[in-house]
Design an enzyme around this catalytic site. Structure first.
Site, PDB file in Angstrom:
ATOM      1  N   GLU A 209       0.894  -1.359   0.097  1.00 26.55           N
ATOM      2  CA  GLU A 209       0.006  -0.010   0.101  1.00 26.55           C
ATOM      3  C   GLU A 209       0.957   1.332   0.037  1.00 26.55           C
ATOM      4  O   GLU A 209       1.706   1.524   0.875  1.00 26.55           O
ATOM      5  CB  GLU A 209      -0.980  -0.055   1.305  1.00 26.55           C
ATOM      6  CG  GLU A 209      -1.793  -1.199   1.466  1.00 26.55           C
ATOM      7  CD  GLU A 209      -2.960  -1.162   0.437  1.00 26.55           C
ATOM      8  OE1 GLU A 209      -3.381  -0.097  -0.199  1.00 26.55           O
ATOM      9  OE2 GLU A 209      -3.336  -2.375   0.117  1.00 26.55           O
ATOM     10  N   CYS A 243      -2.170   9.659   2.855  1.00 30.85           N
ATOM     11  CA  CYS A 243      -1.730   9.185   1.648  1.00 30.85           C
ATOM     12  C   CYS A 243      -2.512   9.108   0.359  1.00 30.85           C
ATOM     13  O   CYS A 243      -2.205   9.673  -0.872  1.00 30.85           O
ATOM     14  CB  CYS A 243      -1.474   7.693   1.843  1.00 30.85           C
ATOM     15  SG  CYS A 243      -3.060   6.843   2.356  1.00 30.85           S
TER      16      CYS A 243
HETATM   17  P1  NAD Z   1       8.103   4.731   4.879  1.00 31.36           P
HETATM   18  O1  NAD Z   1       8.169   4.066   3.804  1.00 31.36           O
HETATM   19  O2  NAD Z   1       9.425   5.615   5.314  1.00 31.36           O
HETATM   20  O3  NAD Z   1       8.205   3.783   6.242  1.00 31.36           O
HETATM   21  C1  NAD Z   1       7.058   2.944   6.225  1.00 31.36           C
HETATM   22  C2  NAD Z   1       7.743   1.658   7.363  1.00 31.36           C
HETATM   23  O4  NAD Z   1       8.722   1.083   6.660  1.00 31.36           O
HETATM   24  C3  NAD Z   1       7.922   2.315   8.684  1.00 31.36           C
HETATM   25  O5  NAD Z   1       7.409   1.422   9.711  1.00 31.36           O
HETATM   26  C4  NAD Z   1       9.324   2.335   8.669  1.00 31.36           C
HETATM   27  O6  NAD Z   1       9.904   1.804   9.914  1.00 31.36           O
HETATM   28  C5  NAD Z   1       9.700   1.176   7.648  1.00 31.36           C
HETATM   29  N1  NAD Z   1      11.083   1.342   6.822  1.00 31.36           N
HETATM   30  C6  NAD Z   1      11.463   2.730   6.592  1.00 31.36           C
HETATM   31  N2  NAD Z   1      12.514   2.567   5.906  1.00 31.36           N
HETATM   32  C7  NAD Z   1      12.706   1.112   5.417  1.00 31.36           C
HETATM   33  C8  NAD Z   1      13.787   0.515   4.901  1.00 31.36           C
HETATM   34  N3  NAD Z   1      14.752   1.159   4.300  1.00 31.36           N
HETATM   35  N4  NAD Z   1      13.741  -0.796   5.107  1.00 31.36           N
HETATM   36  C9  NAD Z   1      12.775  -1.450   5.609  1.00 31.36           C
HETATM   37  N5  NAD Z   1      11.661  -0.781   6.429  1.00 31.36           N
HETATM   38  C10 NAD Z   1      11.457   0.375   6.422  1.00 31.36           C
HETATM   39  O7  NAD Z   1       6.886   5.465   4.892  1.00 31.36           O
HETATM   40  P2  NAD Z   1       6.164   6.609   5.798  1.00 31.36           P
HETATM   41  O8  NAD Z   1       7.084   7.902   5.861  1.00 31.36           O
HETATM   42  O9  NAD Z   1       6.029   5.896   7.220  1.00 31.36           O
HETATM   43  O10 NAD Z   1       4.908   7.055   5.374  1.00 31.36           O
HETATM   44  C11 NAD Z   1       4.775   7.825   4.429  1.00 31.36           C
HETATM   45  C12 NAD Z   1       4.348   7.105   2.857  1.00 31.36           C
HETATM   46  O11 NAD Z   1       3.576   6.300   3.186  1.00 31.36           O
HETATM   47  C13 NAD Z   1       4.018   7.970   1.954  1.00 31.36           C
HETATM   48  O12 NAD Z   1       4.540   7.722   0.730  1.00 31.36           O
HETATM   49  C14 NAD Z   1       2.354   7.615   1.754  1.00 31.36           C
HETATM   50  O13 NAD Z   1       1.681   7.845   0.610  1.00 31.36           O
HETATM   51  C15 NAD Z   1       2.255   5.973   2.140  1.00 31.36           C
HETATM   52  N6  NAD Z   1       1.408   5.701   2.565  1.00 31.36           N
HETATM   53  C16 NAD Z   1       0.315   4.797   1.999  1.00 31.36           C
HETATM   54  C17 NAD Z   1      -0.939   4.641   2.367  1.00 31.36           C
HETATM   55  C18 NAD Z   1      -1.812   3.566   1.646  1.00 31.36           C
HETATM   56  O14 NAD Z   1      -2.951   3.257   2.158  1.00 31.36           O
HETATM   57  N7  NAD Z   1      -1.455   3.402   0.412  1.00 31.36           N
HETATM   58  C19 NAD Z   1      -1.275   4.874   3.750  1.00 31.36           C
HETATM   59  C20 NAD Z   1      -0.341   5.892   4.491  1.00 31.36           C
HETATM   60  C21 NAD Z   1       0.727   6.085   3.700  1.00 31.36           C
END
Ligand code: NAD
Length: 456
Positions: A209, A243
């Protein structure tokens, strides 16, 4: 306990079969609901601490959505779990066919920070409903919510069934190395690619997602005042980092000024003259995210808002005009209270502009003309969206949400959540009362019969 020991425990527990029965699944969902009810005020408080979410938004868009999901699942789970009878073709005479949903096994859910409770617990409901064990990894950027969720899960479930691993990139990477049977990830496109690469090593099923730039189109015949209110709601409410928020506006040139005037009115009616002083106006999650957003405010011309407070990490609802596609604000997902506005002269132009970019997670169209609505829905591929509204599709248990292309893979909510955490096992049960010899190599007329039964 180390992460790999936890994994072993969950695998062993899963293989006892304890999680598979309907009664078990229903009782765990009820337990989960009760545990949330008991900690509602702690969850609301944690959302205030991490994101300055007001109580109404915390309830309506985090806790309320999870209650709705649990209630819906409890009501329908028995039917979803039943083997589904399907037809058998003529070539399979004597047999009956059906599909049995079975749990995938041990599931990993990695959650983001922007709806830190709902985006962790909504998929958790699906995973329990489908009979899996779960490890939940909340976002380290919403530490207060992460702590409340950990307390709640520890007090309610045995770790061999559901456990939380708190932490950031390092913990996440360690988890991704474990032999999970399903990974459900919500987050950015960049990390989504890392997750998929890790999953490919074991061919683990993934649901991604993700995010992206979701356009919002306002046509010349739109109900402009309502459009402005619903756009301001979608873009600036919910701690301003959603998002599926409209990332940018594409407005018909002839109504741009009028729409901006209504937008100003809507923002003022929501947050007053000084949004930064409004008690429930959201804050940017971290200084790094704040700095990134702050740079965008120098692009084009500020039409509405433009103030920021680097002590509280807040940015006013800000609308930018005189924007072009080559500016940084149009190159990446904004994910904050900044709304760039571009204009168009024809719907064809809109289609071409959007289709030249990665498929959006959401798309919103404001128009009274069904033809305009239909052309946009038919010619543009996107995850999901609304006609004459924003965000609201996300909160329905009847509408699966998910992206397409770079905005994600797989959808969930309601029955789809159950399905993505299940494997659909196909079974053909053959009679032993008679046999169909034409399929055997020894059958003289076999080919003739098969040709007749399958003729084009
Ligand atoms: P992110 O990808 O930075 O982090 C998400 C999760 O991944 C966190 O738990 C984090 O600890 C982990 N993570 C971060 N870097 C990682 C790595 N290198 N390896 C493994 N795990 C890692 O996202 P965010 O900043 O928490 O959220 C924002 C993003 O999420 C935006 O792009 C937003 O559009 C998207 N989002 C999508 C939805 C949806 O339903 N499609 C909902 C909410 C947010």
């Amino acid at each position: 306990m180390s992460i790999s020991q936890l994994m072993d425990q969950q695998k062993k527990y899963y293989h006892t079969g304890a999680t598979r029965g309907l009664d078990f699944r229903l009782s765990q969902l009820k337990k989960l609901k009760q545990a949330i009810v008991e900690r509602e005020s702690a969850i609301i408080q944690a959302l205030r601490t991490d994101l300055n979410k007001g109580e109404k938004e915390a309830y309506a868009f985090e806790i309320g959505i999870v209650y709705q999901e649990i209630t819906h699942v409890i009501k329908h789970l028995k039917r979803w779990m039943k083997p589904k009878k399907v037809k058998s073709p003529m070539t399979h005479s004597g047999s009956r066919s059906y599909i049995i949903p079975e749990p995938l096994g041990a599931a990993l859910i990695i959650a983001p920070w922007n709806y830190p409770f709902m985006l962790a617990f909504d998929p958790l409901v699906g995973a329990i409903a489908a009979g899996n064990t779960v490890v939940l990894k909340p976002s380290e950027l919403a530490p207060a919510v992460s702590a409340v969720m950990t307390t709640l899960i520890c007090a309610t479930f045995e770790p061999q069934f559901i456990a939380v691993v708190e932490g950031g990139v390092e913990e996440s990477r360690t988890l991704l190395e474990q032999p999970f049977d399903k990974i459900f990830f919500t987050g950015s496109v960049a990390v989504g690619k890392i997750v998929m690469e890790a999953a490919s090593k074991r061919l683990t099923r993934v649901t991604l997602e993700l995010g992206g730039k979701s356009p919002c189109i306002v046509h010349q015949d739109a109900h402009l005042k309502l459009a402005a209110q619903r756009i301001a709601f979608g873009k600036f409410s919910n701690a301003i980092q959603t998002c599926v928020a409209p990332d940018y506006l594409l407005v018909h040139r002839s109504v741009k000024d009028e729409l901006l005037a209504y937008l100003q009115e809507a923002i003022q009616s929501f947050y007053g003259d000084k949004p930064l002083q409004s008690p429930d106006y959201g804050k940017i999650i971290s200084r790094r995210h704040y700095e990134r957003l702050h740079h965008f405010m120098n692009e084009g011309k500020v039409a509405i808002g433009g103030l920021a407070d680097d002590r509280t990490l807040q940015i006013e609802p800000t609308v930018l005009e005189q924007i072009t596609w080559d500016m940084p604000v149009m190159q990446e997902e904004i994910f904050g209270p900044i709304l760039p506005v571009l204009t168009y002269d024809s719907i064809d132009e809109v289609v071409t502009m959007i289709n030249a970019r990665p498929k959006p997670l959401a798309l919103y169209v404001f128009s009274e003309d069904k033809k305009v609505q239909d052309v946009l829905l038919e010619r543009i591929s996107f995850g999901g969206g609304c006609i004459n509204d924003t965000l609201m599709h996300f909160g329905s248990t009847h509408l699966p949400v998910g992206g397409v292309g770079e905005s994600g893979m797989g959808s969930y909510h309601g029955e789809m959540s159950f399905q993505i955490f299940s494997h659909m096992k196909s079974i053909l049960k053959q009679t032993t009362k008679f046999d169909i010899p034409f399929r055997y190599p020894s059958s003289k007329f076999g080919l003739k019969i098969i040709r007749r039964l399958t003729k084009p």
